[in-house]
Design a protein around this motif. Structure first.
Motif, short mmCIF file in Angstrom:
data_model
loop_
_atom_site.label_atom_id
_atom_site.label_comp_id
_atom_site.label_asym_id
_atom_site.label_seq_id
_atom_site.Cartn_x
_atom_site.Cartn_y
_atom_site.Cartn_z
N ARG A 53 0.83 -1.22 0.00
CA ARG A 53 0.00 0.00 0.00
C ARG A 53 0.86 1.27 0.00
O ARG A 53 0.57 2.23 -0.70
CB ARG A 53 -0.94 0.01 1.21
N ASP A 54 1.92 1.27 0.79
CA ASP A 54 2.73 2.48 0.96
C ASP A 54 3.69 2.74 -0.21
O ASP A 54 3.91 3.89 -0.58
CB ASP A 54 3.55 2.40 2.25
N ILE A 55 4.27 1.68 -0.76
CA ILE A 55 5.30 1.85 -1.80
C ILE A 55 4.75 1.60 -3.19
O ILE A 55 5.01 2.39 -4.11
CB ILE A 55 6.52 0.94 -1.51
N TYR A 56 4.00 0.53 -3.36
CA TYR A 56 3.60 0.14 -4.72
C TYR A 56 2.27 0.70 -5.18
O TYR A 56 2.11 1.02 -6.36
CB TYR A 56 3.61 -1.39 -4.85
N LEU A 57 1.30 0.83 -4.30
CA LEU A 57 0.00 1.37 -4.69
C LEU A 57 0.11 2.77 -5.30
O LEU A 57 -0.52 3.04 -6.33
CB LEU A 57 -0.98 1.35 -3.52
N PRO A 58 0.92 3.67 -4.73
CA PRO A 58 1.05 4.99 -5.36
C PRO A 58 1.58 4.93 -6.80
O PRO A 58 1.19 5.76 -7.63
CB PRO A 58 2.03 5.73 -4.44
N VAL A 59 2.40 3.96 -7.10
CA VAL A 59 2.89 3.79 -8.48
C VAL A 59 1.72 3.43 -9.39
O VAL A 59 1.58 3.97 -10.49
CB VAL A 59 3.99 2.71 -8.57
N GLY A 60 0.88 2.52 -8.94
CA GLY A 60 -0.28 2.12 -9.72
C GLY A 60 -1.24 3.27 -9.94
O GLY A 60 -1.77 3.46 -11.04
#
Length: 159
Positions: free
Chosen positions: A106-113
């Motif tokens: 949620r913290d690292i990868y979701l913002p990329v998505g």
């Protein structure tokens, strides 16, 4: 611009994109105090809704069983993976992402998505279909080339 010039520009764009993915993965690995192999394993565990067996993880990572055990041990020590008993086979152990790993997602990868989806929002359905086709073709080419390099004599000549 000629077709050859455009193809060269696309190839350079893909190369630069790959470098940016690499830089992001390095930043994530550093932030999580993991090595890149551990990060790849974590990605596999996060992308699969079900737990994976060590053998499945080995095959996906293209690592030996012993090396995979070491990766699992490191992820477990980091609190990002856990070994669980297979509910269908008591002798089989599975590896699953932990809640801490889901927080990392949620913290690292979701913002990329989210950023990627926002960037793609300006494209038409037809353009998105072309992009998707390109990605499929590019992945197939890369997979074929990885297989070629793994099977080549070059690898054993330069070991």
């Amino acid at each position: 611009m000629s077709k050859n010039e455009i193809v060269r520009e696309v190839a350079m764009g893909v190369r630069l994109l790959q470098q940016s993915f690499d830089a992001f993965d390095e930043a994530a690995a550093t932030a999580l105090k993991l090595n890149r192999t551990d990060l790849r394993a974590l990605d596999l565990l996060l992308s699969d809704d079900d737990a994976l067996s060590a053998g499945e993880l080995s095959a996906a990572l293209k690592l030996s069983p012993a090396a995979t055990t070491t990766v699992i041990d490191r992820l477990e020590r980091a609190g990002l993976a856990g070994r669980i008993q297979d509910p269908h086979n008591r002798r089989r152990v599975l590896v699953a992402a932990t809640e801490a790993a889901r927080k990392v997602e949620r913290d690292i990868y979701l913002p990329v998505g989210v950023a990627g989806a926002e960037a793609l929002a300006g494209y038409t359905i037809e353009q998105l279909a072309t992009i998707l086709d390109f990605l499929r073709v590019a992945r197939q080419v890369q997979d074929e080339q990885a297989t070629r390099v793994r099977a080549s004599r070059y690898q054993s000549d330069h070991a």
